[in-house]
Each structure stands twice: as C-alpha cells, then as structure tokens.
Design a protein around this motif. Structure first.
Motif, PDB file in Angstrom:
ATOM      1  N   PHE A 108      -4.523  -4.287  11.347  1.00 55.36           N
ATOM      2  CA  PHE A 108      -4.627  -5.054  10.117  1.00 55.36           C
ATOM      3  C   PHE A 108      -3.656  -4.595   9.026  1.00 55.36           C
ATOM      4  CE2 PHE A 108      -6.801  -7.103   6.490  1.00 55.36           C
ATOM      5  CZ  PHE A 108      -6.961  -8.356   7.043  1.00 55.36           C
ATOM      6  N   HIS A 109      -2.717  -3.740   9.381  1.00 51.09           N
ATOM      7  CA  HIS A 109      -1.681  -3.357   8.405  1.00 51.09           C
ATOM      8  C   HIS A 109      -0.502  -2.786   9.184  1.00 51.09           C
ATOM      9  CE1 HIS A 109      -0.420  -1.811   4.289  1.00 51.09           C
ATOM     10  NE2 HIS A 109       0.389  -1.141   5.098  1.00 51.09           N
ATOM     11  N   CYS A 110       0.421  -3.662   9.536  1.00 51.91           N
ATOM     12  CA  CYS A 110       1.625  -3.150  10.195  1.00 51.91           C
ATOM     13  C   CYS A 110       2.851  -3.816   9.580  1.00 51.91           C
ATOM     14  CB  CYS A 110       1.573  -3.344  11.705  1.00 51.91           C
ATOM     15  SG  CYS A 110       1.768  -5.018  12.255  1.00 51.91           S
ATOM     16  N   HIS A 111       3.953  -3.077   9.651  1.00 49.35           N
ATOM     17  CA  HIS A 111       5.213  -3.556   9.073  1.00 49.35           C
ATOM     18  C   HIS A 111       6.112  -4.004  10.216  1.00 49.35           C
ATOM     19  CE1 HIS A 111       4.319  -2.012   5.006  1.00 49.35           C
ATOM     20  NE2 HIS A 111       3.700  -1.045   5.645  1.00 49.35           N
ATOM     21  N   LEU A 112       5.728  -5.110  10.850  1.00 48.79           N
ATOM     22  CA  LEU A 112       6.454  -5.584  12.035  1.00 48.79           C
ATOM     23  C   LEU A 112       7.951  -5.706  11.787  1.00 48.79           C
ATOM     24  CD1 LEU A 112       6.150  -6.827  14.935  1.00 48.79           C
ATOM     25  CD2 LEU A 112       6.118  -9.053  13.792  1.00 48.79           C
ATOM     26  N   GLY A 131      -0.262  -8.646   0.615  1.00 49.98           N
ATOM     27  CA  GLY A 131      -0.060  -7.204   0.763  1.00 49.98           C
ATOM     28  C   GLY A 131       1.315  -6.922   1.367  1.00 49.98           C
ATOM     29  N   GLU A 132       1.851  -5.836   1.186  1.00 44.71           N
ATOM     30  CA  GLU A 132       1.214  -4.652   0.653  1.00 44.71           C
ATOM     31  C   GLU A 132       1.415  -4.586  -0.852  1.00 44.71           C
ATOM     32  OE1 GLU A 132       2.315  -1.191   2.873  1.00 44.71           O
ATOM     33  OE2 GLU A 132       1.188   0.165   1.595  1.00 44.71           O
ATOM     34  N   ILE A 133       0.313  -4.443  -1.552  1.00 44.47           N
ATOM     35  CA  ILE A 133       0.347  -4.264  -2.997  1.00 44.47           C
ATOM     36  C   ILE A 133      -0.461  -3.007  -3.325  1.00 44.47           C
ATOM     37  CG2 ILE A 133       0.678  -6.703  -3.572  1.00 44.47           C
ATOM     38  CD1 ILE A 133      -2.362  -6.884  -4.117  1.00 44.47           C
ATOM     39  N   THR A 184      -2.321   0.419  11.923  1.00 47.74           N
ATOM     40  CA  THR A 184      -1.431   1.544  12.262  1.00 47.74           C
ATOM     41  C   THR A 184      -0.571   1.981  11.075  1.00 47.74           C
ATOM     42  OG1 THR A 184       0.322   0.064  13.029  1.00 47.74           O
ATOM     43  CG2 THR A 184      -1.224   0.938  14.690  1.00 47.74           C
ATOM     44  N   ASP A 185      -0.163   1.030  10.203  1.00 57.00           N
ATOM     45  CA  ASP A 185       0.872   1.290   9.191  1.00 57.00           C
ATOM     46  C   ASP A 185       2.198   1.667   9.864  1.00 57.00           C
ATOM     47  OD1 ASP A 185       1.854   1.254   6.602  1.00 57.00           O
ATOM     48  OD2 ASP A 185       1.246   3.307   6.148  1.00 57.00           O
ATOM     49  N   GLY A 186       2.360   1.234  11.111  1.00 55.46           N
ATOM     50  CA  GLY A 186       3.637   1.470  11.785  1.00 55.46           C
ATOM     51  C   GLY A 186       4.705   0.543  11.234  1.00 55.46           C
ATOM     52  N   PRO A 187       5.982   0.873  11.328  1.00 56.36           N
ATOM     53  CA  PRO A 187       6.476   2.117  11.918  1.00 56.36           C
ATOM     54  C   PRO A 187       6.526   3.297  10.933  1.00 56.36           C
ATOM     55  CG  PRO A 187       8.335   0.709  11.355  1.00 56.36           C
ATOM     56  CD  PRO A 187       7.081  -0.041  10.972  1.00 56.36           C
ATOM     57  N   PHE A 188       6.020   3.105   9.692  1.00 57.91           N
ATOM     58  CA  PHE A 188       6.033   4.228   8.739  1.00 57.91           C
ATOM     59  C   PHE A 188       5.164   5.373   9.249  1.00 57.91           C
ATOM     60  CE2 PHE A 188       6.867   0.905   5.323  1.00 57.91           C
ATOM     61  CZ  PHE A 188       8.190   1.254   5.203  1.00 57.91           C
ATOM     62  N   ALA A 189       3.948   5.029   9.685  1.00 56.90           N
ATOM     63  CA  ALA A 189       3.031   6.072  10.122  1.00 56.90           C
ATOM     64  C   ALA A 189       3.404   6.515  11.532  1.00 56.90           C
ATOM     65  CB  ALA A 189       1.595   5.552  10.094  1.00 56.90           C
ATOM     66  N   LEU A 239      -8.753  -1.647   1.410  1.00 59.85           N
ATOM     67  CA  LEU A 239      -8.013  -0.433   1.055  1.00 59.85           C
ATOM     68  C   LEU A 239      -7.448   0.165   2.336  1.00 59.85           C
ATOM     69  CD1 LEU A 239     -10.395   1.132  -1.622  1.00 59.85           C
ATOM     70  CD2 LEU A 239      -8.465  -0.438  -1.951  1.00 59.85           C
ATOM     71  N   HIS A 240      -6.133   0.215   2.394  1.00 62.60           N
ATOM     72  CA  HIS A 240      -5.476   0.673   3.610  1.00 62.60           C
ATOM     73  C   HIS A 240      -5.223   2.178   3.483  1.00 62.60           C
ATOM     74  CE1 HIS A 240      -1.327   1.803   4.638  1.00 62.60           C
ATOM     75  NE2 HIS A 240      -1.013   1.541   3.404  1.00 62.60           N
ATOM     76  N   TRP A 241      -5.516   2.915   4.556  1.00 61.55           N
ATOM     77  CA  TRP A 241      -5.292   4.374   4.608  1.00 61.55           C
ATOM     78  C   TRP A 241      -5.830   5.040   3.334  1.00 61.55           C
ATOM     79  CZ3 TRP A 241      -0.182   6.512   7.072  1.00 61.55           C
ATOM     80  CH2 TRP A 241      -0.316   7.880   7.316  1.00 61.55           C
TER      81      TRP A 241
HETATM   82 MN    MN Z   1       2.133   0.254   4.680  1.00 67.64          MN
END
Ligand code: MN
Length: 255
Positions: free
Chosen positions: A4-8, A83-85, A193-198, A145-147
């Motif tokens: 539910f939070h990825c930076h494809l 998002g992301e905000i 995941t917050d990938g690929p940052f995480a 709220l992500h991470w």
């Molecule tokens: Mn992110």
C-alpha cells in the motif's frame, strides 16, 4: 498480497516490477513524490485493476518543489487516493518545515473540499505535527500513516483520530517498530514496502517482499500467516469501499 505504499516509478525498471506484481495478483498503491510524476506513472500503470496511483508531494522535496503545490491541488480533485504527503521533522529539513506545513495543510483542505480521500502520509520525526494538522482538518478522509515511527503516546493519539497504518519489513525489523505495530488496531493495518527507498540489508525491497511483513504481523498477532493475510485483504476491501464512495472530478474517473 498488498503493497500500500510503493514508489513504482523510481525502480530502475518499473515495467518489469509492475508485470511481476500483476502476475502475482498484488494490490498496489503507487505513491508519487511529485505531482508532475503522476501522469507518467498513471500511463505506465494503465488499466491494471488492482493498482492505484496517487498524486503527492513528498515533504523531503517541498523545499525545492514548493512551486508544484498548486498542481497537487489540481490532481487531488481527480484522485481518490493521495500521497505521498506529510511532514518530515529531520534536522536537515528544518529550513523547509514551514513550507512543508503549508503544503500538507493545503493538501488536507483540498481533500476535504473534494469530498474526502484516502491519504498515504509520511510523519518521520514529525508525528505530533502531522496529528495536529489531521486534528485541525477532520474531514480530509482516511489518513494512512505509512512507516509510523512516533512514540507510543503519539500512536494512541493517531488511533483515536481514526488513522490507519501501513507497515513494512524495514519497519518491523526493529523492536520499536514491532512494538508500535502491536498497538495498531488489527482492522486498520495494511502492508507496504516503501520500495525502492526502503531496503533490507543492501537490497531495495520489491512489492512482493510484503510477505515478510505478513509473517511479522502474524507472529505479533500470534496467528497463522494466512489468517494475517486474510485480515489485511478484509481491511483493504473496507478501505477501498470507502474510497469508492468519494467524488472525483470527472476526467480521470478511473482514479
Ligand atoms: Mn515513501
């Protein structure tokens, strides 16, 4: 599986990542870090029915991208997911904090005026700041709220304000992250995941690495992994049904 939070758009080969996620029948919320990235990312995703793309303006970029804020407002009217905000209170971003607050407050107001949105929110070193603005704007929709990395007290406040949470393998690897996840309502959690940052180790997380978060949550809840996974799918169904009820400007109805 749900990311539910990825930076494809920020993977070296987004098309291949998307193909693999679609082949695995994954549900994705693809968040963007600038409003300008939304159009191209939406084009990339095309009609993948389990994938949503949300316009955002990442707090870390507000300092240099402040001028794009009006474009974010324009896109918020057209997308059920935003998002992301959020806010980032890290020391190196102190200079932009006032602008971050202005952008985030405006985004919440835009969400409220548009008829509510599901929002993926960043709150690193700024949980209280984020919760203060959410409390000021109770009609913005559903904050996810992500991470989340605030204190237990901030977590309790977030829960009482109706926040949802997305948690990933990088967060759950620490004892603090697992303790926070333990205090989140089971029916308001999704995996991310917050990938690929995480990363885990040196490797950027891929959307399907949420299976690690599912296993971690199953251990925290003391249930089999398939039970945890089913819970998450119920949660997503609930959230999506709320989002379906939101009005959007007509020209991008798919969003
Ligand atoms: Mn992110």
């Amino acid at each position: 599986m749900i990311d539910f939070h990825c930076h494809l758009d920020l993977y070296p080969n987004p098309v291949a990542v998307l193909e693999q996620a679609v082949a695995r029948q994954m549900y994705l919320l693809v968040v963007t870090t600038t409003p300008k990235a939304w159009k191209e990312t939406s084009r990339l995703v095309g009609n993948s029915k389990r994938v949503r793309v949300s316009p955002g303006l990442h707090p870390e970029l507000v300092g240099e991208r402040f001028s794009e804020a009006p474009f974010l407002s324009h896109l918020i009217a057209r997308s059920r997911y935003v998002g992301e905000i959020g806010l980032d209170g890290s020391t190196h971003l102190k200079a932009s904090y006032d602008k971050q607050e202005a952008v985030f407050r405006r985004a919440l107001q835009d969400c409220a005026v548009s008829g509510q949105r599901v929002m993926s929110i960043h709150s690193r070193a700024a949980a209280t700041g984020v919760l203060d603005l959410l409390a000021d704007c109770p009609n913005a929709g559903i904050p996810v709220l992500h991470w989340f990395s605030g204190s237990q007290r901030e977590l309790e406040r977030a829960v009482s304000l109706g926040c949802w949470f997305s948690v990933g393998p990088a967060m759950l690897k620490s004892a603090k992250g697992r303790k926070l996840a333990e205090g989140m309502p089971k029916d308001r959690i999704l995996t991310e995941t917050d990938g690929p940052f995480a990363r885990l180790g040196n490797v950027p997380l891929m959307p399907w690495d949420v299976d690690k978060a599912e296993r971690d949550l199953a251990a925290i809840w003391d249930v089999p992994t398939d039970v945890a996974e089913r819970q998450m799918h119920q949660n997503l169904k609930h959230l999506a049904s709320l989002a379906e009820g939101y009005k959007v400007a007509a020209d991008d109805s798919r969003q």
